[in-house]
Design a protein around this motif. Structure first.
Motif, PDB file in Angstrom:
ATOM      1  N   ALA A  55     -31.803  35.797 -25.188  1.00  0.00           N
ATOM      2  CA  ALA A  55     -32.999  36.638 -25.129  1.00  0.00           C
ATOM      3  C   ALA A  55     -33.350  37.240 -26.487  1.00  0.00           C
ATOM      4  N   TRP A  56     -32.344  37.650 -27.259  1.00  0.00           N
ATOM      5  CA  TRP A  56     -32.662  38.298 -28.533  1.00  0.00           C
ATOM      6  C   TRP A  56     -33.331  37.321 -29.490  1.00  0.00           C
ATOM      7  N   ARG A  57     -32.926  36.063 -29.454  1.00  0.00           N
ATOM      8  CA  ARG A  57     -33.551  35.087 -30.345  1.00  0.00           C
ATOM      9  C   ARG A  57     -34.976  34.777 -29.904  1.00  0.00           C
ATOM     10  N   VAL A  58     -35.174  34.674 -28.603  1.00  0.00           N
ATOM     11  CA  VAL A  58     -36.529  34.431 -28.103  1.00  0.00           C
ATOM     12  C   VAL A  58     -37.439  35.592 -28.465  1.00  0.00           C
ATOM     13  N   SER A  59     -36.967  36.810 -28.252  1.00  0.00           N
ATOM     14  CA  SER A  59     -37.787  37.987 -28.542  1.00  0.00           C
ATOM     15  C   SER A  59     -38.169  38.043 -30.017  1.00  0.00           C
ATOM     16  N   ARG A  60     -37.212  37.730 -30.878  1.00  0.00           N
ATOM     17  CA  ARG A  60     -37.514  37.739 -32.312  1.00  0.00           C
ATOM     18  C   ARG A  60     -38.509  36.633 -32.648  1.00  0.00           C
ATOM     19  N   ALA A  61     -38.352  35.470 -32.024  1.00  0.00           N
ATOM     20  CA  ALA A  61     -39.282  34.370 -32.280  1.00  0.00           C
ATOM     21  C   ALA A  61     -40.697  34.726 -31.839  1.00  0.00           C
ATOM     22  N   VAL A  62     -40.820  35.340 -30.670  1.00  0.00           N
ATOM     23  CA  VAL A  62     -42.143  35.750 -30.187  1.00  0.00           C
ATOM     24  C   VAL A  62     -42.792  36.724 -31.158  1.00  0.00           C
TER      25      VAL A  62
ATOM     26  N   GLU B 127     -46.155  36.136 -33.641  1.00  0.00           N
ATOM     27  CA  GLU B 127     -47.314  37.030 -33.572  1.00  0.00           C
ATOM     28  C   GLU B 127     -47.652  37.602 -34.946  1.00  0.00           C
ATOM     29  N   LEU B 128     -46.633  38.063 -35.680  1.00  0.00           N
ATOM     30  CA  LEU B 128     -46.868  38.678 -36.986  1.00  0.00           C
ATOM     31  C   LEU B 128     -47.409  37.680 -38.003  1.00  0.00           C
ATOM     32  N   LYS B 129     -46.917  36.446 -37.949  1.00  0.00           N
ATOM     33  CA  LYS B 129     -47.304  35.427 -38.916  1.00  0.00           C
ATOM     34  C   LYS B 129     -48.538  34.642 -38.484  1.00  0.00           C
ATOM     35  N   ASN B 130     -49.031  34.913 -37.257  1.00  0.00           N
ATOM     36  CA  ASN B 130     -50.161  34.166 -36.711  1.00  0.00           C
ATOM     37  C   ASN B 130     -49.840  32.674 -36.596  1.00  0.00           C
ATOM     38  N   TRP B 131     -48.601  32.378 -36.232  1.00  0.00           N
ATOM     39  CA  TRP B 131     -48.196  31.007 -35.956  1.00  0.00           C
ATOM     40  C   TRP B 131     -48.415  30.700 -34.480  1.00  0.00           C
ATOM     41  N   ALA B 132     -48.279  29.452 -34.121  1.00  0.00           N
ATOM     42  CA  ALA B 132     -48.419  29.058 -32.723  1.00  0.00           C
ATOM     43  C   ALA B 132     -47.445  29.882 -31.879  1.00  0.00           C
ATOM     44  N   PRO B 133     -47.911  30.479 -30.789  1.00  0.00           N
ATOM     45  CA  PRO B 133     -47.039  31.356 -30.004  1.00  0.00           C
ATOM     46  C   PRO B 133     -45.961  30.586 -29.256  1.00  0.00           C
ATOM     47  N   VAL B 134     -44.895  31.289 -28.934  1.00  0.00           N
ATOM     48  CA  VAL B 134     -43.864  30.743 -28.054  1.00  0.00           C
ATOM     49  C   VAL B 134     -44.397  30.842 -26.626  1.00  0.00           C
ATOM     50  N   ALA B 135     -44.507  29.701 -25.955  1.00  0.00           N
ATOM     51  CA  ALA B 135     -45.139  29.683 -24.639  1.00  0.00           C
ATOM     52  C   ALA B 135     -44.195  30.063 -23.516  1.00  0.00           C
ATOM     53  N   GLY B 136     -42.902  29.748 -23.687  1.00  0.00           N
ATOM     54  CA  GLY B 136     -42.006  30.016 -22.573  1.00  0.00           C
ATOM     55  C   GLY B 136     -40.567  29.704 -22.894  1.00  0.00           C
ATOM     56  N   ILE B 137     -39.741  29.831 -21.861  1.00  0.00           N
ATOM     57  CA  ILE B 137     -38.314  29.552 -21.974  1.00  0.00           C
ATOM     58  C   ILE B 137     -37.906  28.590 -20.868  1.00  0.00           C
ATOM     59  N   GLN B 138     -36.812  27.882 -21.098  1.00  0.00           N
ATOM     60  CA  GLN B 138     -36.213  27.037 -20.073  1.00  0.00           C
ATOM     61  C   GLN B 138     -34.740  27.415 -19.970  1.00  0.00           C
ATOM     62  N   ILE B 139     -34.308  27.756 -18.760  1.00  0.00           N
ATOM     63  CA  ILE B 139     -32.948  28.244 -18.551  1.00  0.00           C
ATOM     64  C   ILE B 139     -32.437  27.778 -17.190  1.00  0.00           C
TER      65      ILE B 139
ATOM     66  N   LEU C 216     -34.886  36.762 -17.757  1.00  0.00           N
ATOM     67  CA  LEU C 216     -36.060  36.800 -16.893  1.00  0.00           C
ATOM     68  C   LEU C 216     -36.852  38.096 -17.043  1.00  0.00           C
ATOM     69  N   PRO C 217     -36.211  39.278 -17.171  1.00  0.00           N
ATOM     70  CA  PRO C 217     -37.012  40.471 -17.487  1.00  0.00           C
ATOM     71  C   PRO C 217     -37.762  40.337 -18.804  1.00  0.00           C
ATOM     72  N   MET C 218     -37.138  39.692 -19.797  1.00  0.00           N
ATOM     73  CA  MET C 218     -37.827  39.444 -21.060  1.00  0.00           C
ATOM     74  C   MET C 218     -39.048  38.568 -20.852  1.00  0.00           C
ATOM     75  N   ALA C 219     -38.887  37.482 -20.075  1.00  0.00           N
ATOM     76  CA  ALA C 219     -40.006  36.579 -19.826  1.00  0.00           C
ATOM     77  C   ALA C 219     -41.156  37.321 -19.152  1.00  0.00           C
ATOM     78  N   GLU C 220     -40.820  38.157 -18.175  1.00  0.00           N
ATOM     79  CA  GLU C 220     -41.874  38.915 -17.504  1.00  0.00           C
ATOM     80  C   GLU C 220     -42.524  39.913 -18.458  1.00  0.00           C
ATOM     81  N   GLY C 221     -41.715  40.605 -19.244  1.00  0.00           N
ATOM     82  CA  GLY C 221     -42.254  41.606 -20.148  1.00  0.00           C
ATOM     83  C   GLY C 221     -43.151  41.019 -21.226  1.00  0.00           C
ATOM     84  N   LEU C 222     -42.788  39.834 -21.728  1.00  0.00           N
ATOM     85  CA  LEU C 222     -43.545  39.206 -22.814  1.00  0.00           C
ATOM     86  C   LEU C 222     -44.567  38.195 -22.316  1.00  0.00           C
ATOM     87  N   GLY C 223     -44.607  37.963 -21.017  1.00  0.00           N
ATOM     88  CA  GLY C 223     -45.592  37.033 -20.468  1.00  0.00           C
ATOM     89  C   GLY C 223     -45.262  35.575 -20.696  1.00  0.00           C
ATOM     90  N   LEU C 224     -43.971  35.263 -20.856  1.00  0.00           N
ATOM     91  CA  LEU C 224     -43.565  33.880 -21.094  1.00  0.00           C
ATOM     92  C   LEU C 224     -43.424  33.132 -19.773  1.00  0.00           C
TER      93      LEU C 224
END
Length: 351
Positions: free
Chosen positions: A160-167, A171-183, A197-205
């Protein structure tokens, strides 16, 4: 078959099941031959399925090759997802594995060729490699989106921490967004309830959930010494290694007897109900080895659990959330009990 957008960060429309095609082919020494793979694909499509999930390493590239042939007549109708990281050959060398830009570019070109298409709808980074900086991964994926070779990028099996940092970086760099996770997620693997899963819900992934039957454990077949992933691949499986897992299987079998559904259908029906209660899209990835197994999955679309049955399955499979969640829950209980000052005052510890 119902449909949803993959998360709140895309308009990508997907079916409520994704068809996992790791069993398309026999390169691993186990799987479905081309004819059986074609029958499964056709049945899934006839049922309204559009979301297809593969990887360059599945059956050492054979899965992608077969899938490319199957979708050729109506490519744009399907949402095609594939992955890279592990390489597509039995003995990949050092330059053909990992998440470096070099391997990413080589992998996507090879996948496009095997799939017989000029774009991939959803491109997964299959695993973190502990070497490649996330900035390099995101910048490479952004280039692939800009070039039109992929439409969306996502992360598979990342903490989760790596996904959150990537998201955040995207956003900050205006790169293509991270669309989701597979677990992995099922009644016998609910640890993603702690963070992922709480991260996915919170970030809309969007969240694609693999192994919804726990490698076959939830079907109860291993109690009958039946063949399956445990006997063939000897990987990605669960066994009744704990008292809780035994209790989960017992409960699934009991609910199956009550409803007249199969244990597999009960397990997937629970997952569908869990998904319905989420604030973003949770999509089970079903991975049948034959048409009979696929029909069992499709039958779960008509299974409705009573609230009491859903609660029993939820309670028996619940995992301890750990730190800090349990401490927060205790503090919130104190607030609800009228002791709000303990949470608000900096001089009084919560625990």
């Amino acid at each position: 078959m119902r449909y949803t957008t993959f998360g709140r960060r895309t308009g990508l429309r997907v079916s409520e099941y994704a068809l996992g095609t790791g069993n398309f082919g026999t390169g691993w020494g186990a799987g479905a031959d081309p004819d059986e793979s074609r029958r499964m694909f056709d049945r899934f499509a006839e049922a309204g399925g559009t979301f297809l999930d593969t990887a360059d390493g599945y059956q050492f590239g054979e899965s992608e090759e077969l899938l490319g042939k199957f979708i050729a007549a109506d490519r744009d109708h399907f949402v095609l997802a594939t992955k890279f990281t592990m390489g597509a050959t039995p003995q990949p060398d050092i330059s053909r594995t990992g998440n470096s830009r070099k391997n990413m570019v080589a992998s996507v070109e090879a996948s496009l060729k095997r799939l017989g298409t000029d774009y991939i709808d959803l491109y997964w980074v299959h695993f973190p490699d502990d070497l490649t900086p996330i900035e390099e991964i995101l910048r490479g994926l952004d280039d692939l989106v800009s070039s039109g070779k992929i439409l969306h990028a996502a992360l598979s099996n990342f903490p989760a921490w790596r996904v959150s940092r990537a998201v955040t970086l995207a956003e900050l760099k205006n790169w293509a967004p991270v669309a989701g996770i597979q677990i992995e997620y099922s009644l016998v693997e609910r640890t993603p309830d702690r963070e992922l899963l709480p991260m996915a819900e919170g970030l809309g992934l969007g969240a694609a959930l693999w192994s919804p039957l726990g490698g076959g454990l939830l079907t109860g077949k291993y109690r009958r010494s039946a063949e399956g992933r445990l006997s063939d691949l000897k990987t990605l499986v669960h066994t009744e290694s704990t008292g809780q897992k035994t209790a989960v299987v017992d409960t699934v079998l009991a609910v199956a007897e009550e409803t007249g559904a199969t244990p597999a259908q009960v397990s997937v029906a629970w997952l569908r109900e869990r998904a319905a209660r989420a604030s973003t899209s949770f999509v089970p990835i079903i991975g049948p080895r034959n048409l009979t197994q696929l029909d069992d999955y499709l039958g779960a679309l008509d299974v409705r659990l009573a609230p009491e049955q859903f609660a029993r399955l939820t309670d028996v499979s619940e995992v301890a959330l750990g730190v800090p969640h349990e401490a927060v829950a205790r503090a919130q209980d104190g607030v609800r009990g009228g002791d709000a000052s303990r949470l608000a005052s900096p001089t009084v510890p919560v625990i």
